[in-house]
Design a protein around this motif. Sequence first.
Motif: not given
Length: 835
Positions: A138, A165, A169, A321, A324-326, A342, A820
């Motif tokens: 990322l 990243k 986004y 993607a 990516l950790t949610d 993701a 986040e």
Amino acid sequence: MSDAPDWSRIQKALAVEAQYGYTDLVGQQYRFGEFLCLSFGKPPAHTTSKDRQHWRELAFEFDKYHDLTLVERRELIARASQFLTVAEQVCAHQHGDRSVPAPTVNESPRQIIPSKPTANLKVAPATIPVRGDTNLTLDRYLRDIPKLGIRKAEILARLGLLTVKDVLYYYPRDHIDYAKQINIIELEPGTTVTLVGIVRKINFFTSPKNKKLNVLELTIKDETGQLKISRFYAGTRYSSRGWQESLKRKYPVGSWIAASGLVKQGKYGINLDNPEIEVLADADASISSLKIGRVLPVYPLIEGVSADVVREAVVTVLPAAEQLTDPLPKVVREQYGLMELAASIQNIHFPEDSDTKEAARRRLIFDEFFYLQLGFLQRRHLMRQVHTQAIITPTGVLIDRFRELLPFQLTNAQQRVVSEILSDLQLPAPMNRLVQGDVGSGKTVVAVLAILAAIQSGYQTALMAPTEVLAEQHYRKLVGWFNLLHLPVELLTGSTKAAKRRQIYSELETGELSIAVGTHALIQDKVNFRNLGLVVIDEQHRFGVFQRAKLQQKGSQPHVLTMTATPIPRTLALTLHGDLDVSQIDELPAGRQPIQTNAVNSRQRSQVYELMHREIAQGRQVYIVLPLVEESEKLDLRAATEEHERLATEVFPQYQVGLLHGRMSSADKDAAITAFRDNLTQIIVSTTVIEVGVDVPNATVMLIENAERFGLSQLHQLRGRVGRGAHRSYCLLMSSSTSGDAKQRLQVLEQSQDGFWISEMDMQLRGPGQVLGTRQSGMADFALASLAEDGEVLTIARDAAEKVILQDNDLSESPRLKAELDYRFQKLMGGSILT
């Protein structure tokens, strides 16, 4: 088969009619409908009575072809084409011709539906991992990815895209849906589609009207008809014979192609507007293009950055993607039906279909709202942990005496808001409350009760307004009330004389002066309060967040009451003021008459002037508002200075006509307003400087020139300058625009006097940034979310954020969520976020 119809001639007629847009083409002898009526009126010999009836039904329908709608014509041709195919097969087999396939259907023409597309489109996935690249992390820089390289990375850097990243986004601003594959006969103007067909003819020529424009023209055919499609190439380099021949070789006659584009109705029939084209190995081959046969993302671009470069970068990094950790808790995702992070990132770029795209968009919009609201709520929670020295008593002699002096009763809405404010003032945490109220709803009286509560508890107060006109208006009102209560009030603005300024500084520092009213002058370094307990900020959206904060820093955690007479929609209020407690005065004082509002045009100007004459003859006064001070050739608007002179000398020479605009000195402004307030001038020609702060109950007519140039909320504010007395009032919106949008906007003002409803309409028509007049300092900047369209998502995001804060106010149990939030909230509030 000598008795058989001319099958090919009939089928060709159907195909040509479809190709040219179902216009009932005129042939050498007949119109298309007449020819088909005659053709179907002669069924082949040896047909059954049932089949003969079907032929006659079609003949009857084509007899009425000229009166059918476009959709009905298209459907009729589709049925006729398929019916003929079956009928020809039946006829051939009856005559022993086994080279023609046996018929598979035997239905009435009314039951036959358009056939499936000639070829089943297979679209290769857009998320193909980069071969040989196992380090697609990322935080990896784009310049270090071999498939992109330094040159493309430098181009992408112009959009602020430096890492993997960043690209993930960088959301599309829109999508074009080319996923729908149809046959040529089903083309409908205004739709975006994909066609698959065989190249029957190719041509390349230079436009006779523009020697720099070259046109590739392909005629493609499927089982339902044929279509001519064109691609345009601008530039002299495309005029090269060698280049043109190489392009022709790319699309050889007999090859299969897929074409995606917008269907348009042109001069010569239906066509695809400059479509994207890909040559297929065969009818069943997969499409590898990023543009054809799929839902195509459209990205925000700047000069020098092409869409293809951005799409290539997205496809290159999209596999990352999965890393990516949610941070959003699973329970929240399940409760509100949200897609995983993701998957939503992948599908916002290259969705499988429109439904998947909408699900991805909803999740990402939820995130934008959720982290903003979570940040607001956490900030409000932290503020409530802070203690103020100003513990204010809600009752006392000053408040009692003031209520006795008022010549009217507070409305229920005013009583409710006063109660909310006084309850806040008793708490150890500083109040941070916004009062919203429509024009004339009585916000100032509510603020005065809070000010008196602070003063009687031994604290100083400050009332800050964005303009000298409004500050002067507040000062006059407070002087009228506070003189009766034997309380000193001073006005501090940029126009205050040096000696008076020094006196005010001194009295504030010693505590002799309990209340100062002013503009930005109140936040100057030389202004020091001895014991500031309450700050009141009027029309707060006109101040930046730092200006508001600087006034608060004049005391030790003072209470803050902000007010606005510009009603804003709930969604906008949550976005701007999510950390505030909001009170709403949604009731006007008794006896306020509605203002008769009418949109008028320049042809009615004489009638408008007659109304003004009648009102002035009865002792009333008039506002005439213009948007500019000096003539602008660009906008061609009436200038206030020139209009003032014209009105004073030509139209109303018998009356005194004043002038007010923002470029006048403070002394001249005060003189103009005072003369109008004292009825020394009967008409005042003004710019929007009178939007707030001018209170003349005797004024009953307002004419707003070029009303289409103003926002609805601003027009509503201006309208609020009349209707403040006991007499019937009029607001006339003069517009020369013939635009349907302009008329629609002015009709909103004619229909309603409710500022909150008007602000909702204003936001839908113009967007949230314009509703506030200028870009709000500190206003969140969203990549996907629209406050006008996504209010439902904002509501659930606020609900989710409240539940999270209630259970874990410092987010200590959710470290990923906290990380986040720290990243997102700062980005949002800094205005530097995203696209």
